[in-house]
Design a protein around this motif. Sequence first.
Motif, PDB file in Angstrom:
ATOM      1  N   ILE A  55      -8.561  -7.593  -1.330  1.00 23.94           N
ATOM      2  CA  ILE A  55      -7.974  -6.526  -2.160  1.00 23.94           C
ATOM      3  C   ILE A  55      -8.804  -6.334  -3.433  1.00 23.94           C
ATOM      4  CG2 ILE A  55      -5.946  -5.892  -3.513  1.00 23.94           C
ATOM      5  CD1 ILE A  55      -4.243  -7.370  -1.475  1.00 23.94           C
ATOM      6  N   VAL A 112      -5.373   0.258  -9.370  1.00 24.35           N
ATOM      7  CA  VAL A 112      -4.023   0.067  -8.833  1.00 24.35           C
ATOM      8  C   VAL A 112      -3.836   0.891  -7.554  1.00 24.35           C
ATOM      9  CG1 VAL A 112      -1.565   0.480  -9.256  1.00 24.35           C
ATOM     10  CG2 VAL A 112      -3.010  -0.469 -11.073  1.00 24.35           C
ATOM     11  N   VAL A 113      -4.234   2.158  -7.597  1.00 20.19           N
ATOM     12  CA  VAL A 113      -4.059   3.035  -6.432  1.00 20.19           C
ATOM     13  C   VAL A 113      -4.869   2.533  -5.243  1.00 20.19           C
ATOM     14  CG1 VAL A 113      -4.439   5.365  -5.547  1.00 20.19           C
ATOM     15  CG2 VAL A 113      -3.537   5.036  -7.875  1.00 20.19           C
ATOM     16  N   VAL A 154      -3.464  -0.849  -3.795  1.00 19.57           N
ATOM     17  CA  VAL A 154      -2.224  -0.686  -3.011  1.00 19.57           C
ATOM     18  C   VAL A 154      -2.533  -0.067  -1.653  1.00 19.57           C
ATOM     19  CG1 VAL A 154      -0.041   0.578  -2.902  1.00 19.57           C
ATOM     20  CG2 VAL A 154      -0.713  -0.561  -5.025  1.00 19.57           C
ATOM     21  N   ALA A 211      -4.255  -2.718   0.516  1.00 19.76           N
ATOM     22  CA  ALA A 211      -3.347  -3.786   0.949  1.00 19.76           C
ATOM     23  C   ALA A 211      -2.406  -3.307   2.043  1.00 19.76           C
ATOM     24  CB  ALA A 211      -2.548  -4.291  -0.263  1.00 19.76           C
ATOM     25  N   VAL A 212      -1.862  -2.111   1.879  1.00 16.55           N
ATOM     26  CA  VAL A 212      -0.974  -1.573   2.922  1.00 16.55           C
ATOM     27  C   VAL A 212      -1.757  -1.329   4.199  1.00 16.55           C
ATOM     28  CG1 VAL A 212       0.487   0.388   3.554  1.00 16.55           C
ATOM     29  CG2 VAL A 212       0.625  -0.565   1.250  1.00 16.55           C
ATOM     30  N   LEU A 220       3.166  -4.041 -14.892  1.00 10.84           N
ATOM     31  CA  LEU A 220       2.889  -4.465 -13.524  1.00 10.84           C
ATOM     32  C   LEU A 220       3.335  -5.907 -13.283  1.00 10.84           C
ATOM     33  CD1 LEU A 220      -0.678  -2.924 -13.020  1.00 10.84           C
ATOM     34  CD2 LEU A 220       1.501  -2.057 -12.174  1.00 10.84           C
ATOM     35  N   VAL A 255       5.985  -7.290 -10.411  1.00 13.05           N
ATOM     36  CA  VAL A 255       5.671  -8.337  -9.433  1.00 13.05           C
ATOM     37  C   VAL A 255       6.607  -9.530  -9.592  1.00 13.05           C
ATOM     38  CG1 VAL A 255       3.900  -9.965  -8.673  1.00 13.05           C
ATOM     39  CG2 VAL A 255       3.269  -7.634  -9.273  1.00 13.05           C
ATOM     40  N   VAL A 296       1.911  -5.014  -1.254  1.00 15.00           N
ATOM     41  CA  VAL A 296       1.865  -4.227  -2.493  1.00 15.00           C
ATOM     42  C   VAL A 296       1.876  -5.151  -3.720  1.00 15.00           C
ATOM     43  CG1 VAL A 296       3.136  -2.570  -3.920  1.00 15.00           C
ATOM     44  CG2 VAL A 296       2.909  -2.185  -1.457  1.00 15.00           C
ATOM     45  N   ALA A 326      -1.492  -6.571  -4.225  1.00 17.08           N
ATOM     46  CA  ALA A 326      -2.395  -5.588  -4.821  1.00 17.08           C
ATOM     47  C   ALA A 326      -2.151  -5.453  -6.325  1.00 17.08           C
ATOM     48  CB  ALA A 326      -2.201  -4.236  -4.130  1.00 17.08           C
ATOM     49  N   LEU A 327      -0.883  -5.407  -6.727  1.00 15.07           N
ATOM     50  CA  LEU A 327      -0.564  -5.295  -8.157  1.00 15.07           C
ATOM     51  C   LEU A 327      -1.017  -6.544  -8.914  1.00 15.07           C
ATOM     52  CD1 LEU A 327       3.003  -3.687  -8.028  1.00 15.07           C
ATOM     53  CD2 LEU A 327       0.801  -2.558  -8.374  1.00 15.07           C
ATOM     54  N   THR A 384      -4.739  -6.370  -9.661  1.00  9.59           N
ATOM     55  CA  THR A 384      -5.072  -5.463 -10.767  1.00  9.59           C
ATOM     56  C   THR A 384      -4.580  -6.012 -12.105  1.00  9.59           C
ATOM     57  OG1 THR A 384      -3.068  -4.213 -10.244  1.00  9.59           O
ATOM     58  CG2 THR A 384      -5.129  -3.408  -9.348  1.00  9.59           C
TER      59      THR A 384
END
Length: 299
Positions: A46, A78-79, A82, A85-86, A150, A154, A191, A194-195, A198
């Motif tokens: 990621i 961030v975008v 995510v 990761a998805v 963020l 999380v 998700v 991923a957060l 970042t």
Amino acid sequence: MDQILDMLTTPLMQRGLLAALLVGIVAPVMGTFLVQRRLSLLGDGIGHVALTGVALGWLVGAAAGVTPVDALAVPGAVVAAVIGAVGIEIVRERGRTSADVALALLFYGGIAGGVIIIQLAGGQSSNLMAYLFGSISVVTTWDLVLTAVLALVVLGLGVGLRPALFTVSHDEEFARASGLPVRLLNIAIAVMAALTVTVAMRVVGLLLVSALMIVPVAVAQLLTRSFVTTMRLAIGIGVVACVVGLSATYWWDVSPGAMIVVLTIAAYAVVAALHPLLRARQAHRDPHPDLPADVVLEA
């Protein structure tokens, strides 16, 4: 003492230490679930994808005339993180491509895309070094606010959904039989990972964030058996490593990410070396010291 007070009164170090504190709390929480799922390298993959997001944010900022030019780097990361990761979670779930191949695609595609796009935006590959290995000089007030938001997201999901996330991480078949929304929980873990990447990007760097997510958990697992206790101890190790490692950069010109990772690995080496002694002590410990022994040996 005067030098410590000077460090604590420096705005740059204040922002950096607050960011390090948040990263030290959040990264081990997410890492505990990834270790349970045997996806320790997911954070690394990621991180590579997030590098492309940093470059895209840089490109959009340059085109829009935003000042500073990398103001959109974190939102871009961030975008991209995510989405990446998805994407890998969907690939893993369908089973058409093995998880390690999907991670390899993220590794190489993310790095290559980041380098190419940052050059198209008018930057240099050297501009990416701060994002790859961390730098407190790039932590702005806006970055700190975004990091705090963020991190709270999380932490709230990781702690609030801990029983369900532990179940799906430990045994997906059992979780499905129990009626849990396995696919939704797997997406939530992806998700959150991923957060977390970042969040830690500014302090530890994208290439080293995975170590901060995994190594404190590995240290804690040598000392504890319970999932909850492991998570709590890993958080403590992560916070100490981040704060001490970042503070060291105030006196020595070293990368904060590298210093933090070296501290966590040193902690693992020490605990691993002492582990046989600790196990031997636990084996000889009387589990019920208040009760008389069933058998008394007499000479």
